[in-house]
Design an enzyme around this catalytic site. Structure first.
Site, PDB file in Angstrom:
ATOM      1  N   CYS A  20     -39.023   8.666   8.006  1.00  0.00           N
ATOM      2  CA  CYS A  20     -38.236   7.912   7.026  1.00  0.00           C
ATOM      3  C   CYS A  20     -39.138   7.336   5.936  1.00  0.00           C
ATOM      4  CB  CYS A  20     -37.481   6.772   7.712  1.00  0.00           C
ATOM      5  SG  CYS A  20     -36.514   5.812   6.526  1.00  0.00           S
ATOM      6  N   ASP A  29     -34.919  10.839   6.935  1.00  0.00           N
ATOM      7  CA  ASP A  29     -34.119   9.920   6.124  1.00  0.00           C
ATOM      8  C   ASP A  29     -35.051   9.558   4.976  1.00  0.00           C
ATOM      9  OD1 ASP A  29     -32.236   8.084   5.231  1.00  0.00           O
ATOM     10  OD2 ASP A  29     -32.894   6.502   6.588  1.00  0.00           O
ATOM     11  N   TRP A  88     -36.058   9.413   0.669  1.00  0.00           N
ATOM     12  CA  TRP A  88     -35.462   9.200  -0.643  1.00  0.00           C
ATOM     13  C   TRP A  88     -36.517   9.126  -1.719  1.00  0.00           C
ATOM     14  CZ3 TRP A  88     -35.364   5.506   3.321  1.00  0.00           C
ATOM     15  CH2 TRP A  88     -36.207   4.394   3.139  1.00  0.00           C
TER      16      TRP A  88
HETATM   17  C1  LIG Z   1     -30.249   7.286   1.853  1.00  0.00           C
HETATM   18  C2  LIG Z   1     -31.165   6.302   1.173  1.00  0.00           C
HETATM   19  C3  LIG Z   1     -31.739   5.270   1.894  1.00  0.00           C
HETATM   20  C4  LIG Z   1     -32.589   4.357   1.267  1.00  0.00           C
HETATM   21  N1  LIG Z   1     -33.137   3.335   1.985  1.00  0.00           N
HETATM   22  C5  LIG Z   1     -33.944   2.437   1.390  1.00  0.00           C
HETATM   23  C6  LIG Z   1     -34.520   1.351   2.128  1.00  0.00           C
HETATM   24  O1  LIG Z   1     -34.268   1.177   3.314  1.00  0.00           O
HETATM   25  N2  LIG Z   1     -35.340   0.492   1.465  1.00  0.00           N
HETATM   26  C7  LIG Z   1     -35.630   0.639   0.133  1.00  0.00           C
HETATM   27  O2  LIG Z   1     -36.380  -0.175  -0.414  1.00  0.00           O
HETATM   28  N3  LIG Z   1     -35.086   1.650  -0.590  1.00  0.00           N
HETATM   29  C8  LIG Z   1     -34.248   2.534   0.000  1.00  0.00           C
HETATM   30  N4  LIG Z   1     -33.681   3.543  -0.743  1.00  0.00           N
HETATM   31  C9  LIG Z   1     -33.911   3.561  -2.199  1.00  0.00           C
HETATM   32  C10 LIG Z   1     -32.856   2.648  -2.869  1.00  0.00           C
HETATM   33  O3  LIG Z   1     -31.576   3.233  -2.759  1.00  0.00           O
HETATM   34  C11 LIG Z   1     -33.110   2.443  -4.359  1.00  0.00           C
HETATM   35  O4  LIG Z   1     -33.287   3.690  -4.959  1.00  0.00           O
HETATM   36  C12 LIG Z   1     -34.319   1.566  -4.639  1.00  0.00           C
HETATM   37  O5  LIG Z   1     -34.110   0.269  -4.118  1.00  0.00           O
HETATM   38  C13 LIG Z   1     -34.559   1.460  -6.142  1.00  0.00           C
HETATM   39  O6  LIG Z   1     -33.360   1.074  -6.747  1.00  0.00           O
HETATM   40  P1  LIG Z   1     -33.354   0.096  -8.004  1.00  0.00           P
HETATM   41  O7  LIG Z   1     -31.958   0.013  -8.497  1.00  0.00           O
HETATM   42  O8  LIG Z   1     -34.056  -1.168  -7.686  1.00  0.00           O
HETATM   43  O9  LIG Z   1     -34.281   0.877  -9.012  1.00  0.00           O
HETATM   44  P2  LIG Z   1     -33.812   1.749 -10.253  1.00  0.00           P
HETATM   45  O10 LIG Z   1     -33.497   0.886 -11.394  1.00  0.00           O
HETATM   46  O11 LIG Z   1     -32.787   2.699  -9.781  1.00  0.00           O
HETATM   47  O12 LIG Z   1     -35.161   2.519 -10.552  1.00  0.00           O
HETATM   48  C14 LIG Z   1     -35.697   3.369  -9.564  1.00  0.00           C
HETATM   49  C15 LIG Z   1     -36.704   4.305 -10.187  1.00  0.00           C
HETATM   50  O13 LIG Z   1     -36.041   5.143 -11.114  1.00  0.00           O
HETATM   51  C16 LIG Z   1     -36.931   5.499 -12.130  1.00  0.00           C
HETATM   52  N5  LIG Z   1     -36.333   5.198 -13.440  1.00  0.00           N
HETATM   53  C17 LIG Z   1     -35.597   4.131 -13.791  1.00  0.00           C
HETATM   54  N6  LIG Z   1     -35.242   4.211 -15.082  1.00  0.00           N
HETATM   55  C18 LIG Z   1     -35.761   5.355 -15.545  1.00  0.00           C
HETATM   56  C19 LIG Z   1     -35.730   6.020 -16.810  1.00  0.00           C
HETATM   57  N7  LIG Z   1     -35.105   5.518 -17.872  1.00  0.00           N
HETATM   58  N8  LIG Z   1     -36.364   7.204 -16.920  1.00  0.00           N
HETATM   59  C20 LIG Z   1     -37.008   7.743 -15.870  1.00  0.00           C
HETATM   60  N9  LIG Z   1     -37.073   7.161 -14.655  1.00  0.00           N
HETATM   61  C21 LIG Z   1     -36.457   5.988 -14.495  1.00  0.00           C
HETATM   62  C22 LIG Z   1     -38.199   4.716 -11.955  1.00  0.00           C
HETATM   63  O14 LIG Z   1     -39.174   5.535 -11.378  1.00  0.00           O
HETATM   64  C23 LIG Z   1     -37.810   3.642 -10.984  1.00  0.00           C
HETATM   65  O15 LIG Z   1     -38.877   3.290 -10.161  1.00  0.00           O
HETATM   66  C24 LIG Z   1     -32.858   4.477  -0.112  1.00  0.00           C
HETATM   67  C25 LIG Z   1     -32.272   5.525  -0.841  1.00  0.00           C
HETATM   68  C26 LIG Z   1     -31.435   6.416  -0.212  1.00  0.00           C
HETATM   69  C27 LIG Z   1     -30.815   7.520  -1.027  1.00  0.00           C
HETATM   70  C1  LIG Z   2     -29.544  11.073   3.329  1.00  0.00           C
HETATM   71  C2  LIG Z   2     -29.693  12.305   2.473  1.00  0.00           C
HETATM   72  C3  LIG Z   2     -29.450  13.562   3.025  1.00  0.00           C
HETATM   73  C4  LIG Z   2     -29.626  14.722   2.250  1.00  0.00           C
HETATM   74  N1  LIG Z   2     -29.444  15.964   2.820  1.00  0.00           N
HETATM   75  C5  LIG Z   2     -29.698  17.076   2.088  1.00  0.00           C
HETATM   76  C6  LIG Z   2     -29.584  18.382   2.675  1.00  0.00           C
HETATM   77  O1  LIG Z   2     -29.266  18.563   3.844  1.00  0.00           O
HETATM   78  N2  LIG Z   2     -29.841  19.463   1.872  1.00  0.00           N
HETATM   79  C7  LIG Z   2     -30.210  19.337   0.550  1.00  0.00           C
HETATM   80  O2  LIG Z   2     -30.442  20.347  -0.114  1.00  0.00           O
HETATM   81  N3  LIG Z   2     -30.310  18.113  -0.025  1.00  0.00           N
HETATM   82  C8  LIG Z   2     -30.069  16.985   0.703  1.00  0.00           C
HETATM   83  N4  LIG Z   2     -30.180  15.738   0.114  1.00  0.00           N
HETATM   84  C9  LIG Z   2     -30.562  15.633  -1.313  1.00  0.00           C
HETATM   85  C10 LIG Z   2     -29.348  15.430  -2.242  1.00  0.00           C
HETATM   86  O3  LIG Z   2     -28.413  16.474  -2.116  1.00  0.00           O
HETATM   87  C11 LIG Z   2     -29.867  15.410  -3.687  1.00  0.00           C
HETATM   88  O4  LIG Z   2     -30.624  14.225  -3.848  1.00  0.00           O
HETATM   89  C12 LIG Z   2     -28.779  15.484  -4.731  1.00  0.00           C
HETATM   90  O5  LIG Z   2     -29.365  15.551  -6.014  1.00  0.00           O
HETATM   91  C13 LIG Z   2     -27.854  14.280  -4.687  1.00  0.00           C
HETATM   92  O6  LIG Z   2     -26.813  14.459  -5.615  1.00  0.00           O
HETATM   93  P1  LIG Z   2     -25.782  13.279  -5.950  1.00  0.00           P
HETATM   94  O7  LIG Z   2     -26.578  12.223  -6.691  1.00  0.00           O
HETATM   95  O8  LIG Z   2     -24.767  13.909  -6.837  1.00  0.00           O
HETATM   96  O9  LIG Z   2     -25.209  12.745  -4.685  1.00  0.00           O
HETATM   97  C14 LIG Z   2     -30.003  14.592   0.887  1.00  0.00           C
HETATM   98  C15 LIG Z   2     -30.213  13.318   0.330  1.00  0.00           C
HETATM   99  C16 LIG Z   2     -30.072  12.185   1.113  1.00  0.00           C
HETATM  100  C17 LIG Z   2     -30.328  10.840   0.480  1.00  0.00           C
END
Ligand SMILES: Cc1cc2nc3c(=O)[nH]c(=O)nc-3n(C[C@H](O)[C@H](O)[C@H](O)COP(=O)(O)OP(=O)(O)OC[C@H]3O[C@@H](n4cnc5c(N)ncnc54)[C@H](O)[C@@H]3O)c2cc1C
Ligand SMILES: Cc1cc2nc3c(=O)[nH]c(=O)nc-3n(C[C@H](O)[C@H](O)[C@H](O)COP(=O)(O)O)c2cc1C
Length: 662
Positions: free
Chosen positions: A615, A660, A662
């Site tokens: 993760c 898991d 991201w």
């Molecule tokens: C399934 C899943 C589980 C997750 N679990 C966790 C967790 O347990 N703990 C955790 O801390 N995070 C986790 N995340 C990540 C979390 O969802 C967020 O993405 C994270 O907290 C950043 O979000 P934010 O809104 O603070 O940052 P945002 O504002 O979304 O920015 C994030 C990044 O996007 C990029 N960005 C922003 N603006 C621009 C731009 N204009 N151009 C280009 N790049 C840009 C930058 O690199 C920036 O660092 C998880 C994500 C997923 C998908």
């Molecule tokens: C928890 C999780 C599971 C995912 N599982 C797969 C997967 O099985 N296969 C794959 O190709 N991408 C997988 N992805 C990647 C997403 O499909 C990819 O980030 C996609 O761009 C997300 O599109 P959306 O923002 O429209 O949801 C996964 C992403 C996350 C966060």
């Protein structure tokens, strides 16, 4: 009149605007000025766009229809769908009306067989599964295809599929593949090769490449007609825009209300959780990581360790003020949004009808800091009153301007807000801003860092606070992470829970290896709480190795006390901590895994049947760990590289290797 309106994209923007205003004025005069009398016009540009829309409403839409369906979880597929619609509309809008729909809102069983042209933009989740929103569609489509009895169900339908995924996952873009195959099995014709976007690299570029093949394929077909001289230029009249009504006298108690608390089962029904704790997890250092506890008593959704919670965050005051200034409106401007009638662009219902102040609408609903997509640039171009600005924006959004877009938007990581500040004459109406320019602010997902066995009525979040200096000099404050860090006890957080496949083995005696540096530790904190509860109930536990990594044990060894207690109590057999900045030689989790190759493989080998969980960071860590796994297999078994690859593949295919990331 119909001819005049349909030819708008072909005439210069300024002319189109004038025509729009004149037509609108004529219509309002004809209707005795009744229809839109309640729609306030806070600025000339608002009147312009609303008027042009009124003109649009008057024409009957006899164009062919094409539907663009998206299945998304975190918004990328929706963003692409809207961008595609803008491009298609500008090229073929004369002959065809393009409608963007969340697949969840599409009546597929009755409508799909009758479509002429359909595009499907499908993201993959879980183990090659559909998004929550596409589950019903996929069940219906796959059952129809598998039945073998409906081979001509979709005859006459031409389609294109773009799958979104990430090569880090075993089933890369599986939904794109599956949907394309099922459509073909049901008699539909695929217009062009299936596109695949890899989120691990440059998914926007993958999509652009697919679009670059799509337009010639359409030109060569008889499905649409390209208007002569058609360009990417769009007029304000063709922008998707909400109707905006100024509300001057709403009682304060009615303004900016959060929607009532929902079930928390999905994004459409967020539950209003109450914050019960927020604390900093780092001790010193220049970074921050926060622990947040949300009370979910009363929420209809339940969770298990390993599930996710999605939160709807808000933009900061500074960002909101800057955006209001860029729009040229006061923060306390109070309004109500409603769907235009007819709703030609299939705009979704506004998240909250209002009344809302601009401050609140920008904070909660507008994605202001992401890079602007090309549809947004086209929409801004359509609103620009300065011809030079309009031209430059059009160029940035065009296929030919790809390098300019990269140099101006992608490389410097410019935000939509910065672009609006750079193009001050492009002031969209509020309706067009929320309908065509600013994407909806997406919820952020977090791996729940608690277990219901210990915390049945609350979910915990472990969040790394994002503060990043961008190439333009702007310090990007992560929208959700900074918002979470600013929360205080008693605040309300709209959220929903999402089940995942990241789960401990059914049999607690099965041994496990957990790899979670930084906030990758989050779900394992939940796993450890679950294991502690199992232990307490007298269950025999299999071995559990936890590989954790951080920079420095003094600053960012998060939950150190809890981890040590877990070792003492027996829910962790061995804790391996890697510190990357304590010595000259950097140490990461994969180094510790390799150093313990025999122990790791003794758990993961077929005969032991143990599980591996990874993760955290997808870009580097998960790849390094994956590579190390091969090295471990070689080291522990003495097998060849090829055999190691086969063993790791088998681990994954047997459902014993979970990510898991991201
Ligand atoms: C399934 C899943 C589980 C997750 N679990 C966790 C967790 O347990 N703990 C955790 O801390 N995070 C986790 N995340 C990540 C979390 O969802 C967020 O993405 C994270 O907290 C950043 O979000 P934010 O809104 O603070 O940052 P945002 O504002 O979304 O920015 C994030 C990044 O996007 C990029 N960005 C922003 N603006 C621009 C731009 N204009 N151009 C280009 N790049 C840009 C930058 O690199 C920036 O660092 C998880 C994500 C997923 C998908
Ligand atoms: C928890 C999780 C599971 C995912 N599982 C797969 C997967 O099985 N296969 C794959 O190709 N991408 C997988 N992805 C990647 C997403 O499909 C990819 O980030 C996609 O761009 C997300 O599109 P959306 O923002 O429209 O949801 C996964 C992403 C996350 C966060």
């Amino acid at each position: 009149m119909e001819t005049t309106i349909l030819s708008l994209p072909l005439i210069p923007v300024a002319t189109a605007v004038v025509v729009g205003i004149l037509v609108a004025a004529l219509l309002l005069w004809r209707r005795g000025g009744q229809d839109k009398s309640s729609v306030a016009a806070p600025s000339a540009s608002h009147a312009r766009s609303n008027g042009a829309l009124a003109a649009q409403e008057a024409e009957a839409d006899s164009r062919e229809k094409c539907v663009i369906l998206f299945g998304t979880q975190t918004g990328t597929a929706e963003r692409f769908a809207k961008g595609l619609r803008a491009q298609l509309e500008s090229k073929y809008g004369g002959s065809t009306a393009f409608e963007v729909l969340d697949i969840e809102q599409y009546d597929f069983a009755s409508k799909l067989p009758g479509e002429k042209l359909v595009f499907l933009l499908m993201a993959t989740y879980g183990d090659g599964d559909p998004t929550d929103s596409a589950t019903e569609f996929w069940t219906w489509l796959s059952e129809a295809a598998e039945s073998g009895a409906q081979e001509d169900l979709l005859q006459g339908v031409t389609f294109g599929v773009f799958g979104l995924g990430n090569r880090q996952y075993e089933h890369f873009c599986a939904m794109g593949k599956k949907v394309s195959n099922a459509m073909k099995a049901l008699g539909a014709s695929e217009l062009l090769r299936r596109g695949e976007g890899d989120d691990d690299r440059d998914i926007d570029e993958d999509f652009d490449k697919w679009c670059a093949e799509l337009f010639p394929a359409l030109d060569a077909s008889t499905l649409v007609q390209k208007a002569e001289g058609a360009t990417d230029v769009m007029s304000a009249a063709f922008l998707a825009a909400y109707d905006v009504e100024e509300v001057a006298d709403a009682p304060t108690s009615q303004v900016d209300r959060l929607p009532p608390s929902g079930t928390g089962l999905n994004s459409h029904s967020p539950f209003l959780a109450t914050v019960t704790a927020v604390r900093e997890l780092h001790a010193g250092g220049d970074r921050s990581c926060v622990h947040v506890e949300l009370d979910i008593a009363g929420c209809k959704a339940t969770y298990d360790a390993g599930d996710h919670v999605a939160v709807f965050a808000e933009n900061s005051d500074a960002v909101v003020s800057a955006a209001a200034a860029a729009l040229g409106l006061p923060l306390n401007y109070c309004f109500r949004l409603s769907l235009p009638s007819p709703n030609k662009h299939s705009l979704p219902e506004p998240a909250v009808a209002g009344p809302l102040t601009l401050r609140c609408a920008l904070a909660r609903y507008a994605d202001l800091l992401s890079a602007p997509n090309k549809a947004a640039l086209l929409a801004l171009a359509a609103c620009a009153t300065d011809a030079g600005e309009a031209k430059r924006l059009q160029r940035l959004a065009s296929v030919e301007g790809k390098d300019d877009y990269h140099a101006y938007v992608v490389a410097p990581k410019r935000s939509l807000l910065e672009v609006m500040q750079d193009f001050p004459s492009a002031k969209p109406s509020l309706g067009a801003f929320f309908g065509s320019v600013a994407p909806h602010l997406q919820p952020r997902y977090y791996s729940i860092s608690s277990a219901p066995q210990l915390h049945p009525k609350s979910v915990h979040i472990t969040c790394a606070v994002v503060r990043e200096k961008m190439p333009t000099g702007r310090v990007h404050e992560g929208v959700a992470s900074c918002w979470l860090s600013r929360l205080q006890e008693g605040d309300r957080v709209p959220c929903f829970l999402r089940h995942s496949t990241f789960k401990l083995p059914r049999d607690p005696a099965t041994p496990v290896v957990m790899v979670g540096p930084g906030t990758g530790l989050a779900p394992f904190r939940g796993f450890l709480q679950q294991r502690a509860a199992l232990l307490k109930s007298g269950k025999k536990l299999g071995a559990a190795h936890l590989f954790f990594g951080c920079r420095n044990r003094k600053h960012d060894f998060i939950y150190e006390d809890e981890l040590e207690a877990a070792v003492a109590q027996g829910s962790i057999t061995q804790l391996h901590a890697a510190f990357s900045r304590e010595r000259a030689q950097k140490e990461y989790v994969q180094h510790h895994m390799e150093a313990h190759a025999n122990e790791v493989w003794s758990i993961l080998c077929d005969s032991a049947g143990g599980y591996l969980y990874v993760c955290g960071d997808a870009k580097n860590m998960a790849k390094d760990v994956h590579r190390t796994l091969h090295a471990i297999a070689v080291k522990a078994t003495g097998c060849s590289e090829a055999k190691a690859e086969e063993l790791v593949k088998r681990l994954s295919e047997s459902g014993r290797y979970h990510k898991d990331v991201w």
